[in-house]
Design a protein around this motif. Structure first.
Motif: not given
Length: 285
Positions: A30-51
């Protein structure tokens, strides 16, 4: 039975700890998405799995502490699907980042990136006009090309010094023209025609020294974003694979302990019946 409960509680505690790197990987993406990657939807599956792993582990800990077999059964049932989801995410991450990488350029330390080297779902997503307008704006607003400039105590950076710098995929793809365009270096983000063009490259006509434009609409910039995503996802996937292996081991241990509890519970009535038969009451008439 108490030892089996303690084992399940301990396993769930370690499972809870293992959810932290998974959640941390999603936050890092998510922090990478805010800096250079800029593809914000990709990190959500991982966050949901972790929670999900955190919540399920807490349910397992509660079930072990209070000897609640329903919560322990719920833990095993839910963790099975969480592990399956993590396996699916890892396979998906490797599948969509399977193809494409930077190309080595003679007399350069940095790599050049070309969009036709990539293929698949992620490329189609990034190159879609609707998505790229947002991604390109994000890359520009992140200031990545401003940060490429170096302060050498007032000494201008020579072309040879720049050529042997190690650039990130986004810096190489978005902040300079492709090497085969033959542009002449002025500074990190200012290049002028003057060299020999090697082969037709549409990006050569898209480069602009205007700092708001540069090569943000170039195919090389899109390829640089894909290259950056690939590096980020591969780093996170390595951690996820290690965590997955440990999770599976812990799951097998917890399942074996749970079956042991069920076996003991099923044997108790038989044991009690045997004791009654072995020690009949002395007060029978």
């Amino acid at each position: 039975m108490r030892s089996s409960n303690n084992l399940i509680g301990l396993v769930n505690f370690f499972t809870f700890l293992l959810s932290i790197p998974i959640l941390g990987g999603g936050i890092w993406l998510s922090s990478r998405a805010n800096s250079t990657d800029c593809l914000r939807f990709l990190q959500w599956p991982l966050i949901i799995i972790g929670i999900s792993i955190m919540v399920v582990s807490l349910a397992g800990i509660a079930g072990a502490c209070y000897q609640n077999k329903f919560l322990m059964w719920l833990y095993l049932f839910a963790m099975f699907f969480v592990i399956a989801a993590l396996i699916g995410f890892i396979i998906f991450a490797y599948a969509v980042t399977d193809k494409g990488s930077g190309r080595f350029v003679m007399n350069r330390r940095y790599l050049d990136y070309y969009l036709h080297d990539y293929s698949g779902w992620l490329k189609d997503r990034v190159t879609d006009n609707g998505y790229w307008n947002e991604i390109g704006s994000c890359v520009r607003d992140s200031g990545v090309c401003k940060k490429i400039r170096r302060d050498l105590n007032g000494v201008p950076e020579t072309p040879q010094m720049f050529y042997f710098r190690k650039l990130s995929p986004v810096e190489s793809g978005c902040c300079k023209p492709p090497t085969d365009c033959g542009y002449t270096y002025v500074n990190e983000t200012v290049w002028i025609p003057g060299g020999e063009m090697v082969g037709p490259n549409p990006d050569c006509m898209l480069w602009n020294n205007d700092q708001r434009l540069l090569c943000y609409q170039c195919s090389s910039c899109k390829a640089g974003v894909l290259g950056s995503l690939k590096k980020s996802w591969r780093k996170v996937s390595v951690i996820n694979i290690v965590v997955l292996i440990i999770l599976v081991i812990f799951y097998v241990i917890a399942y074996a302990a749970y079956r042991n509890i069920k076996r003991i519970d099923n044997d108790e009535p038989v044991g009690e019946a045997r004791m009654t038969k072995s020690h009949p009451s002395h007060f029978q008439i």
